[in-house]
Design a protein around this motif. Structure first.
Motif, PDB file in Angstrom:
ATOM      1  N   PRO A 457       0.383 -18.889  -4.200  1.00  0.00           N
ATOM      2  CA  PRO A 457      -0.875 -18.925  -4.633  1.00  0.00           C
ATOM      3  C   PRO A 457      -1.853 -19.941  -4.041  1.00  0.00           C
ATOM      4  N   LEU A 458      -3.022 -19.861  -3.411  1.00  0.00           N
ATOM      5  CA  LEU A 458      -3.823 -21.053  -3.197  1.00  0.00           C
ATOM      6  C   LEU A 458      -4.012 -21.786  -4.282  1.00  0.00           C
ATOM      7  N   ARG A 459      -4.264 -21.487  -5.521  1.00  0.00           N
ATOM      8  CA  ARG A 459      -4.756 -22.306  -6.655  1.00  0.00           C
ATOM      9  C   ARG A 459      -3.634 -23.379  -7.048  1.00  0.00           C
ATOM     10  N   SER A 460      -2.336 -22.863  -6.686  1.00  0.00           N
ATOM     11  CA  SER A 460      -1.299 -23.706  -6.837  1.00  0.00           C
ATOM     12  C   SER A 460      -0.638 -24.888  -5.902  1.00  0.00           C
ATOM     13  N   LEU A 461      -1.358 -24.877  -4.659  1.00  0.00           N
ATOM     14  CA  LEU A 461      -0.772 -25.582  -3.949  1.00  0.00           C
ATOM     15  C   LEU A 461      -1.014 -27.167  -4.124  1.00  0.00           C
ATOM     16  N   PHE A 462      -2.040 -27.535  -4.986  1.00  0.00           N
ATOM     17  CA  PHE A 462      -2.195 -28.917  -5.322  1.00  0.00           C
ATOM     18  C   PHE A 462      -2.227 -28.963  -7.007  1.00  0.00           C
ATOM     19  N   VAL A 463      -2.272 -28.188  -7.574  1.00  0.00           N
ATOM     20  CA  VAL A 463      -2.159 -28.327  -9.147  1.00  0.00           C
ATOM     21  C   VAL A 463      -0.877 -27.481  -9.623  1.00  0.00           C
ATOM     22  N   PRO A 464      -0.002 -28.075 -10.356  1.00  0.00           N
ATOM     23  CA  PRO A 464       1.048 -27.215 -10.730  1.00  0.00           C
ATOM     24  C   PRO A 464       0.583 -26.730 -12.213  1.00  0.00           C
ATOM     25  N   THR A 465       1.141 -25.404 -12.307  1.00  0.00           N
ATOM     26  CA  THR A 465       1.389 -24.742 -13.693  1.00  0.00           C
ATOM     27  C   THR A 465       2.402 -24.949 -14.538  1.00  0.00           C
ATOM     28  N   LEU A 466       2.298 -25.645 -15.651  1.00  0.00           N
ATOM     29  CA  LEU A 466       3.133 -26.197 -16.551  1.00  0.00           C
ATOM     30  C   LEU A 466       2.758 -25.831 -17.919  1.00  0.00           C
ATOM     31  N   GLN A 467       3.758 -25.480 -18.660  1.00  0.00           N
ATOM     32  CA  GLN A 467       3.372 -25.145 -20.138  1.00  0.00           C
ATOM     33  C   GLN A 467       4.473 -25.927 -20.910  1.00  0.00           C
ATOM     34  N   PHE A 468       3.964 -26.832 -21.770  1.00  0.00           N
ATOM     35  CA  PHE A 468       5.119 -27.550 -22.640  1.00  0.00           C
ATOM     36  C   PHE A 468       5.325 -27.210 -23.950  1.00  0.00           C
ATOM     37  N   ASP A 469       6.346 -27.110 -24.462  1.00  0.00           N
ATOM     38  CA  ASP A 469       6.763 -26.930 -25.850  1.00  0.00           C
ATOM     39  C   ASP A 469       7.385 -28.164 -26.336  1.00  0.00           C
ATOM     40  N   GLU A 470       6.881 -28.981 -27.024  1.00  0.00           N
ATOM     41  CA  GLU A 470       7.098 -30.349 -27.796  1.00  0.00           C
ATOM     42  C   GLU A 470       7.424 -30.311 -29.150  1.00  0.00           C
ATOM     43  N   THR A 471       7.894 -29.001 -29.766  1.00  0.00           N
ATOM     44  CA  THR A 471       7.971 -28.845 -31.019  1.00  0.00           C
ATOM     45  C   THR A 471       9.282 -29.774 -31.600  1.00  0.00           C
ATOM     46  N   SER A 472      10.189 -29.767 -30.755  1.00  0.00           N
ATOM     47  CA  SER A 472      11.602 -30.511 -31.026  1.00  0.00           C
ATOM     48  C   SER A 472      11.360 -32.170 -30.952  1.00  0.00           C
ATOM     49  N   GLU A 473      11.644 -32.836 -31.723  1.00  0.00           N
ATOM     50  CA  GLU A 473      11.745 -34.395 -31.693  1.00  0.00           C
ATOM     51  C   GLU A 473      12.657 -34.981 -30.681  1.00  0.00           C
ATOM     52  N   THR A 474      13.817 -34.159 -30.259  1.00  0.00           N
ATOM     53  CA  THR A 474      14.773 -34.663 -29.108  1.00  0.00           C
ATOM     54  C   THR A 474      14.578 -34.113 -27.810  1.00  0.00           C
ATOM     55  N   GLU A 475      13.967 -33.061 -27.656  1.00  0.00           N
ATOM     56  CA  GLU A 475      13.846 -32.317 -26.466  1.00  0.00           C
ATOM     57  C   GLU A 475      12.384 -31.729 -25.936  1.00  0.00           C
ATOM     58  N   VAL A 476      12.054 -31.820 -24.732  1.00  0.00           N
ATOM     59  CA  VAL A 476      10.780 -31.005 -24.331  1.00  0.00           C
ATOM     60  C   VAL A 476      11.263 -30.052 -23.494  1.00  0.00           C
ATOM     61  N   ASN A 477      10.521 -28.759 -23.598  1.00  0.00           N
ATOM     62  CA  ASN A 477      10.821 -27.496 -22.832  1.00  0.00           C
ATOM     63  C   ASN A 477       9.804 -27.309 -21.892  1.00  0.00           C
ATOM     64  N   VAL A 478       9.955 -27.020 -20.567  1.00  0.00           N
ATOM     65  CA  VAL A 478       8.819 -26.916 -19.549  1.00  0.00           C
ATOM     66  C   VAL A 478       9.022 -25.491 -19.086  1.00  0.00           C
TER      67      VAL A 478
END
Length: 565
Positions: A457-478
């Motif tokens: 997709p043209l929109r993602s050539l320069f800008v990544p699509t990322l969603q972060f789950d930071e609910t855990s104190e020891t781990e990040v899910n992307v």
């Protein structure tokens, strides 16, 4: 999960060696020996690169001395060797040519062109300092791997084409494709004595490389090819009495040899110091060209230096990490200083850095010692340098160029994927047909076109699509979406590092919904895993089960298959 980098070569020491006062004392013997052995490789290469660049032979030695001694105290890179590099020959020679270089026909014009190029080097060093202060080291991650390798292969071809005539005692000028057309004629009219020296030098270099590839013997693998060439070529030149101008006849043809076939170096090192001519920036006729070469010096030099520093970090047995912004700043300062006294541009150089590692260097002081040895040698034994045949130095550069553009490079790129070979070959041809900046731009454009064909997709050539789950104190899910390609990697990496690595949290990146993951990102994910591991943190990559790789190579690009769940 991707395969983590092997720890088989990682040293067991709890605290890795550091280039501080304690490290200087503790590892003095190791660094002194490594620096001395690197010096033996560096000396002939510095001389050869200078001559091939249109600079006096001593200019490359100035650069290595300044770069090694100065940057040792400015950069935190522990194992890189700073100095002139073959990859910059094309740019420097292009600069002096644009300023009126005549290759010896008019010494006054040549000196003026040299001084103008030095001014370009000073300003380019200032630009590199700005790059470092603005934290532009990350820009080394933007350029796609295949395009960079294609550019380096093109540089290798250009070096070979321009140096082969010198190997056989001839000279040639013009564009690479023009010289290539003349090459058969030049080879047919070779000067036999000079060609013998050049041919034997090539035989030694290629023969030793072949032998090293076929044996695991530690002694053979540590033999420095350039040193062997000098040990053979200097006596050959003496036997042919090259220090005196004379003619000889062979098969009814008369040939001339003499001092012009030997390296010219000053017997007074301080007398060789040359200052830049900043008038090149005040003249409306030369200003546009000067600004263009500043851009080329700064961009290509910075890119090569960043890539080399990253490669050396991956080879470091202690897995120490170079601060790329600081290293770029240090190289900029070194370039300013070297250019102010008559030196070539410098980079973090990969071949000498690899030799540094192979010879058991422990800290950045090995880089300093190699410069000290160079300074002592050229100051005390300039007469010995004068006995080096130019054909031998040209042979070393032909060998260096061949390694940059060897058939194995084409095979390696093809194994990663056919689309990588297309980018590689396109960049190579484009550089040969135009110049470095336009050529690599065409290579990058080719990669964009391939991504678009693959449905990115043209929109993602320069800008990544990322969603972060930071609910855990020891781990990040992307959770990643759209695409993960070279052009959005900088933003991708920045967000993951800020949310996870800097917070000391483990990270899991899910690529299930990513349409395309390109080769550059696969490589950089592998590097990032190593960074996480060095900090004692895990980076897990998941969700590639339904992605179809473009080849069997573990770092191949991969595209999501449309399957039902």
């Amino acid at each position: 999960m991707m395969n983590a980098p092997s720890d088989s070569s990682t040293a067991s020491m709890d605290t890795p060696p550091r280039g501080d006062i304690s490290g200087f004392k503790r590892f003095l013997k190791d660094d002194l020996i490594a620096g001395g052995l690197v010096f033996l490789i560096a000396l002939p290469l510095c001389l050869g690169i200078s001559l091939a660049s249109g600079f006096p032979a001593i200019a490359g030695v100035f650069t290595a001395i300044v770069g090694s001694i100065l940057t040792t105290f400015l950069s935190n890179s522990e194992l890189t060797i700073k100095g002139p590099a073959a990859g910059m020959i094309v740019i420097v020679l292009g600069a002096v040519n644009s300023f009126g270089y005549t290759a010896g026909v008019d010494p006054v014009a040549d000196m003026q062109a040299y001084k103008m190029a030095l001014a370009v080097g000073v300003v380019a060093g200032l630009v590199q300092i700005a790059f470092g202060l603005l934290r532009a080291g990350i820009l080394g991650d933007f350029f796609p791997t295949a395009a960079v390798h294609g550019m380096l292969a093109a540089i290798g071809v250009i070096i070979m084409v321009k140096q082969l005539p010198i190997v056989v005692g001839q000279s040639a000028s013009g564009e690479p494709l023009e010289i290539l057309q003349e090459l058969p004629h030049l080879l047919m009219n070779a000067n036999p004595e000079i060609a013998l020296i050049g041919g034997v030098s090539l035989l030694i270099l290629f023969g030793l490389a072949f032998l090293k590839s076929r044996t695991s013997d530690g002694f053979i693998n540590k033999i420095p090819g350039p040193l062997v060439v000098l040990l053979v070529a200097i006596p050959m030149g003496m036997a042919m009495n090259l220090s005196s101008d004379h003619t000889y006849t062979l098969m009814g043809k008369e040939f001339t040899v003499g001092e012009s076939d030997l390296v010219t170096v000053p017997f007074n090192l301080f007398g060789a110091i040359t200052f830049p001519d900043f008038g090149v920036f005040l003249n409306s006729e030369t200003l546009p060209a000067a600004l263009g070469w500043v851009l080329m010096f700064a961009l290509i030099g910075s890119l090569e230096s960043l890539l080399s520093a990253k490669a050396v970090d991956m080879l470091d047995p202690h897995k120490r990490k170079t601060n790329l912004d600081r290293d770029l700043w240090a190289v900029g300062v070194g370039n300013m200083a070297a250019s102010l006294i008559g030196g070539l541009p410098m980079i973090s150089e990969i071949v000498r850095s690899k030799a540094n590692i192979d010879n058991q260097a422990k800290t950045r002081f090995a880089n300093m010692w190699h410069g000290v040895f160079l300074l002592g040698f050229v100051a005390l034994l300039p007469g010995l340098i004068h006995n080096i045949p130019r054909a031998a130095l040209a042979a070393m550069l032909v060998f260096t160029g061949f390694r940059l553009a060897s058939p194995s490079e084409f095979r390696s790129v093809y194994r990663v994927g056919r689309e990588q070979l297309i980018i590689f070959a396109t960049t190579l041809v484009a550089v040969l047909a135009t110049d470095l900046l336009i050529g690599i731009a065409i290579g990058i454009a080719t990669k964009f076109a391939i991504h678009m064909i693959n449905g990115v997709p043209l929109r993602s050539l320069f800008v990544p699509t990322l969603q972060f789950d930071e609910t855990s104190e020891t781990e990040v899910n992307v959770h990643a979406g759209d695409s993960a390609v070279f052009s959005n990697w900088i933003g991708f990496r920045r967000q993951v590092v800020e949310k996870s690595l800097k917070q000391g949290k483990n990270c899991t990146v899910d690529f299930s919904d990513v349409h395309l993951i390109d080769h550059s990102v696969m490589e950089k994910l592998h590097e990032l895993e190593g960074e996480f591991a060095r900090e004692g943190i895990e980076l897990n990559v998941v969700g590639m089960d339904h992605h179809q790789p473009f080849s069997r190579h573990p770092m191949a690009a991969r595209k999501r298959s449309f399957v039902s769940h």
